[in-house]
Design an enzyme around this catalytic site. Sequence first.
Site, short mmCIF file in Angstrom:
data_model
loop_
_atom_site.label_atom_id
_atom_site.label_comp_id
_atom_site.label_asym_id
_atom_site.label_seq_id
_atom_site.Cartn_x
_atom_site.Cartn_y
_atom_site.Cartn_z
N ASP A 200 2.12 -3.70 36.69
CA ASP A 200 3.42 -3.44 36.09
C ASP A 200 3.70 -1.94 36.07
OD1 ASP A 200 4.32 -5.96 35.59
OD2 ASP A 200 3.73 -6.00 33.48
N LYS A 222 8.33 -4.18 42.82
CA LYS A 222 8.85 -4.09 44.18
C LYS A 222 8.51 -5.32 45.03
CE LYS A 222 8.78 0.96 44.21
NZ LYS A 222 8.26 2.18 44.85
N GLY A 366 4.48 6.79 24.44
CA GLY A 366 3.37 6.88 23.50
C GLY A 366 2.00 6.85 24.13
#
Length: 412
Positions: A200, A222, A366
């Site tokens: 991911d 993709k 983060g």
Amino acid sequence: MAEHPAYPVGLRLTGRRVVVLGGGQVAQRRLPALIAAGADIRLVSPEATPSVEAMADAGEIAWEQRPYADGDLADAWYALIATSDTDANAAASAEAERHRVWCVRSDDADQATAWTPATGHSEGVTVAVLTTSARDRDPRHTAAIRDAVVEGLRDGTLVAPHQRTRTAGVALVGGGPGDPDLITVRGRRLLAEADVVIADRLGPRDLLAELPPHVEVIDAAKIPYGRFMAQEAINNALIEHAKQGKAVVRLKGGDPFVFGRGMEEAQALAEAGIPCTVVPGISSSISVPGAAGIPVTHRGVAHEFTVVSGHVAPDDERSLVDWPSLARLTGTLVILMGVDKIGRIAETLVAHGKSPQTPVALVQEGTTAAQRRVDATLATVAETVVAQEVRPPAVIVVGEVVGVGVGPHGAA
């Protein structure tokens, strides 16, 4: 005796008598491994540490609360001598020699007939490190070697290829919030053993650079969609590569089952008859606020926290979130995927009773080097996001815990 190296061997102690003399710190450290080995353990000691006593109370060991006496080792296969009485240790060691019982002595390794190696475990393998002779014994050095080997096996930096044929399958691996050091050791090991990694965008990208050249890395964003929706295309790619006999890792950000569609992938794999392993990951809903100095719960401030998806607005008919109920809660609200909808979310919370002055923190990127925190209130958050150019991925924290943090973003 002439100086010769110790002969390493693995003892199979299941159901066999092991005698431990002494209930102090040495016994406390050694007993768990003996219990795990299935040994029939008899502890002889006038007293014991609270932890050792708890093992006896739980029935994991049999404790005879008295000093050592000659004959205690008669039926033993293995003995651990670890009392504070030197004379008793010597007598027990002599008895072990007479009865041909392998014996470890904590006070005098030279007089022992066996040594305890520095051991560690990683995915079905036990690593045991011994020095070659009593003269060279250095427990800290052997422990350091053990730690280095085990850590290498766990994090994938030390790779030993499997020689037996592996069963094709897929591992759904939670990569954590972004910092590559925050993936689990199991997840990192599976990555090191993978033939194909389907990743991911929000996964820990730095880990991909560490993969061997032969590993095929596929960007899930993709994958050609064709006539399928994106998730169906990803499911098909997982199944296709697994059916080719490859070890496939689906690397996802955070945890696979926290807004990660991991269950959809697991269900597709199950329908295709593909074995699937789920490796949990550290969710950004907790870790990212923590990295920014915000506790999602705090004594006297918040006794609960709720995690919701903000990818659709409160007035969107697709929304499954009960925003009016959330507005009445007094704890912490953590919103994922809600940067572009935060204005309408804030309006809805205020409309249903939340104070406009409720603190809000937005933590962008983060746990990565690009992390930054922007503070606001429900009344100002919409304009703050625009003014400060806050972009996804960002975790949004709503509640009084925002003002509890320590360090540069808040005072204790």
